[in-house]
Enzyme design. Structure first.
Site, PDB file in Angstrom:
ATOM      1  N   THR A 158      -3.689  -3.506  -2.244  1.00  0.00           N
ATOM      2  CA  THR A 158      -3.410  -3.293  -3.658  1.00  0.00           C
ATOM      3  C   THR A 158      -4.335  -2.234  -4.211  1.00  0.00           C
ATOM      4  O   THR A 158      -5.477  -2.110  -3.767  1.00  0.00           O
ATOM      5  CB  THR A 158      -3.686  -4.616  -4.396  1.00  0.00           C
ATOM      6  OG1 THR A 158      -2.616  -5.509  -4.135  1.00  0.00           O
ATOM      7  CG2 THR A 158      -3.794  -4.435  -5.890  1.00  0.00           C
ATOM      8  N   ARG A 186       8.907 -13.198  -4.505  1.00  0.00           N
ATOM      9  CA  ARG A 186       7.501 -13.630  -4.633  1.00  0.00           C
ATOM     10  C   ARG A 186       6.757 -12.681  -5.584  1.00  0.00           C
ATOM     11  O   ARG A 186       6.890 -11.469  -5.525  1.00  0.00           O
ATOM     12  CB  ARG A 186       6.847 -13.619  -3.251  1.00  0.00           C
ATOM     13  CG  ARG A 186       5.383 -14.039  -3.237  1.00  0.00           C
ATOM     14  CD  ARG A 186       4.435 -12.866  -3.316  1.00  0.00           C
ATOM     15  NE  ARG A 186       3.044 -13.269  -3.171  1.00  0.00           N
ATOM     16  CZ  ARG A 186       2.012 -12.453  -3.393  1.00  0.00           C
ATOM     17  NH1 ARG A 186       2.219 -11.220  -3.779  1.00  0.00           N
ATOM     18  NH2 ARG A 186       0.785 -12.875  -3.244  1.00  0.00           N
ATOM     19  N   VAL A 187       5.988 -13.251  -6.485  1.00  0.00           N
ATOM     20  CA  VAL A 187       5.145 -12.474  -7.398  1.00  0.00           C
ATOM     21  C   VAL A 187       3.706 -12.920  -7.195  1.00  0.00           C
ATOM     22  O   VAL A 187       3.438 -14.126  -7.102  1.00  0.00           O
ATOM     23  CB  VAL A 187       5.583 -12.692  -8.868  1.00  0.00           C
ATOM     24  CG1 VAL A 187       4.598 -12.068  -9.834  1.00  0.00           C
ATOM     25  CG2 VAL A 187       6.979 -12.126  -9.093  1.00  0.00           C
ATOM     26  N   GLY A 188       2.790 -11.969  -7.114  1.00  0.00           N
ATOM     27  CA  GLY A 188       1.386 -12.309  -6.902  1.00  0.00           C
ATOM     28  C   GLY A 188       0.593 -12.335  -8.192  1.00  0.00           C
ATOM     29  O   GLY A 188       1.134 -12.514  -9.292  1.00  0.00           O
ATOM     30  N   ASP A 189      -0.709 -12.158  -8.061  1.00  0.00           N
ATOM     31  CA  ASP A 189      -1.609 -12.223  -9.214  1.00  0.00           C
ATOM     32  C   ASP A 189      -1.600 -10.944 -10.047  1.00  0.00           C
ATOM     33  O   ASP A 189      -1.945 -10.966 -11.231  1.00  0.00           O
ATOM     34  CB  ASP A 189      -3.048 -12.453  -8.721  1.00  0.00           C
ATOM     35  CG  ASP A 189      -3.485 -11.332  -7.785  1.00  0.00           C
ATOM     36  OD1 ASP A 189      -2.857 -11.172  -6.714  1.00  0.00           O
ATOM     37  OD2 ASP A 189      -4.435 -10.591  -8.125  1.00  0.00           O
ATOM     38  N   THR A 209      -8.137  -7.728  -5.994  1.00  0.00           N
ATOM     39  CA  THR A 209      -7.251  -7.566  -4.851  1.00  0.00           C
ATOM     40  C   THR A 209      -7.426  -8.790  -3.954  1.00  0.00           C
ATOM     41  O   THR A 209      -8.424  -9.500  -4.074  1.00  0.00           O
ATOM     42  CB  THR A 209      -7.548  -6.265  -4.087  1.00  0.00           C
ATOM     43  OG1 THR A 209      -6.621  -6.136  -3.006  1.00  0.00           O
ATOM     44  CG2 THR A 209      -8.949  -6.236  -3.535  1.00  0.00           C
ATOM     45  N   GLY A 210      -6.453  -9.031  -3.095  1.00  0.00           N
ATOM     46  CA  GLY A 210      -6.576 -10.184  -2.195  1.00  0.00           C
ATOM     47  C   GLY A 210      -5.351 -11.062  -2.253  1.00  0.00           C
ATOM     48  O   GLY A 210      -4.323 -10.687  -2.820  1.00  0.00           O
ATOM     49  N   GLY A 212      -2.927 -13.275  -3.591  1.00  0.00           N
ATOM     50  CA  GLY A 212      -2.642 -13.623  -4.976  1.00  0.00           C
ATOM     51  C   GLY A 212      -2.498 -15.116  -5.226  1.00  0.00           C
ATOM     52  O   GLY A 212      -2.818 -15.599  -6.316  1.00  0.00           O
TER      53      GLY A 212
HETATM   54  N1  ASP Z   1      -3.191  -9.415  -4.836  1.00  0.00           N
HETATM   55  C1  ASP Z   1      -1.983  -8.860  -4.297  1.00  0.00           C
HETATM   56  C2  ASP Z   1      -0.905  -9.907  -4.288  1.00  0.00           C
HETATM   57  O1  ASP Z   1      -1.180 -11.054  -3.980  1.00  0.00           O
HETATM   58  C3  ASP Z   1      -2.120  -8.329  -2.891  1.00  0.00           C
HETATM   59  C4  ASP Z   1      -3.291  -7.446  -2.616  1.00  0.00           C
HETATM   60  O2  ASP Z   1      -4.270  -7.451  -3.333  1.00  0.00           O
HETATM   61  O3  ASP Z   1      -3.237  -6.719  -1.614  1.00  0.00           O
HETATM   62  O4  ASP Z   1       0.226  -9.568  -4.539  1.00  0.00           O
END
Ligand code: ASP
Length: 291
Positions: A158, A186-189, A209-210, A212
């Protein structure tokens, strides 16, 4: 981090800083910095966005400024080169904070945002291309997801940015193609205010990032901001909340944290996080790990 990614990050930092130096707002510095990364195709955002298990790129992005707590976001947007700009336009041109799915895409098209260029060769595909969703195909999607969860393969690419401008306003942004092996929808953070990012002139700006799923459950960005408001430094606030993420729910994340007085920290509990900073002197610092 590849040399091309390092160069792109440095260029993005220089572009963002130039906007601040010319008296521009932190919000625009954040948008332009992220825009360059989306355009590069080198990160998991914009041109380089991951695909969901049906082969479609659905992207999430958000942006927030700390003076008025203005915020905008898009989730599951398709075919738009700069989801971060769509997020800013949701914030500035609508009374809403979050638009999702085909309606977010339609909004961006209505605003005449540039489309994603058609890929010449198939991009990184995190699952199988399954064009329609019969019951059998849906079962295959679920099976593909469970298999890849067992391998534990995920990529954290991200893009995000935080900035402080000459007016004392902080801003944060995030843009992503999500994680590996996502079910369609799917939706992340990243588009969720308080989870993937937060900005408030009274405490600071955070971009995450990470994975979600964990970041959402602990509302990580706002939790870090609350620690800043309680007087903790960016480094201490980030370390404390990331440790809690690991110890409580075995989460995995990295954070960009900036306080309104210009102190900042880049912390991660992932093995690796490509990030950097620049204060306008010498060359931008870009690294793949931050202690
Ligand atoms: N945080 C993002 C998600 O979960 C992914 C990422 O940070 O690479 O969609």
């Amino acid at each position: 981090m590849t040399p091309a990614q390092a160069t792109c990050l440095a260029d993005a930092l220089v572009i963002g800083y130039a906007i601040l130096e010319q008296g521009g707002p932190a919000l625009i510095a954040v948008e332009c910095t992220i825009g360059l990364l989306e355009q590069s195709g080198l990160f998991n955002a914009g041109r380089g966005a991951n695909r969901q298990l049906d082969g479609v790129q659905r992207m999430d992005a958000s942006i927030m400024e700390g003076a008025q707590l203005g915020a905008g976001a898009v989730a599951s947007i398709e075919g738009i080169l700069h989801p971060i700009t769509a997020a800013r336009l949701v914030m500035e041109d609508t009374p809403h904070v979050l638009l999702v799915g085909p309606q977010a895409t339609k909004f961006a098209q209505h605003c005449q945002l540039a489309p994603l260029p058609k890929a010449r060769s198939p991009r990184r595909n995190t699952g199988r291309d399954l064009p329609s969703a019969s019951a059998a195909q849906t079962m295959r999607l679920y099976r593909a997801m469970l298999q890849s969860q067992r391998t534990g393969k995920d990529q954290h690419g991200t893009v995000g940015a935080v900035a402080l401008d000459g007016f004392g306003t902080v801003a944060a942004g995030a843009s992503t193609g999500g994680v590996d092996s996502m079910l369609p929808g799917r939706v992340g953070d990243s588009p969720l205010i308080g989870c993937g990012l937060y900005a408030d002139n009274q405490c600071g700006a955070v971009s995450m990032t990470g994975m979600g799923e964990g970041i959402i459950r602990l509302v990580v960005a706002k939790t870090i901001c609350d620690c800043l408001a309680a007087g903790k430094s960016p480094a201490v606030a980030a370390r404390q909340v990331l440790r809690m993420l690991v110890s409580r729910i075995q989460g995995s994340a990295g954070a960009l944290v900036l306080s309104p007085d210009g102190r900042f920290a880049i912390k991660h509990v992932t093995p690796y996080m490509a990030a950097g900073w620049w204060k306008g002197r010498g060359k931008p610092t870009v690294r793949g790990q931050f202690p």
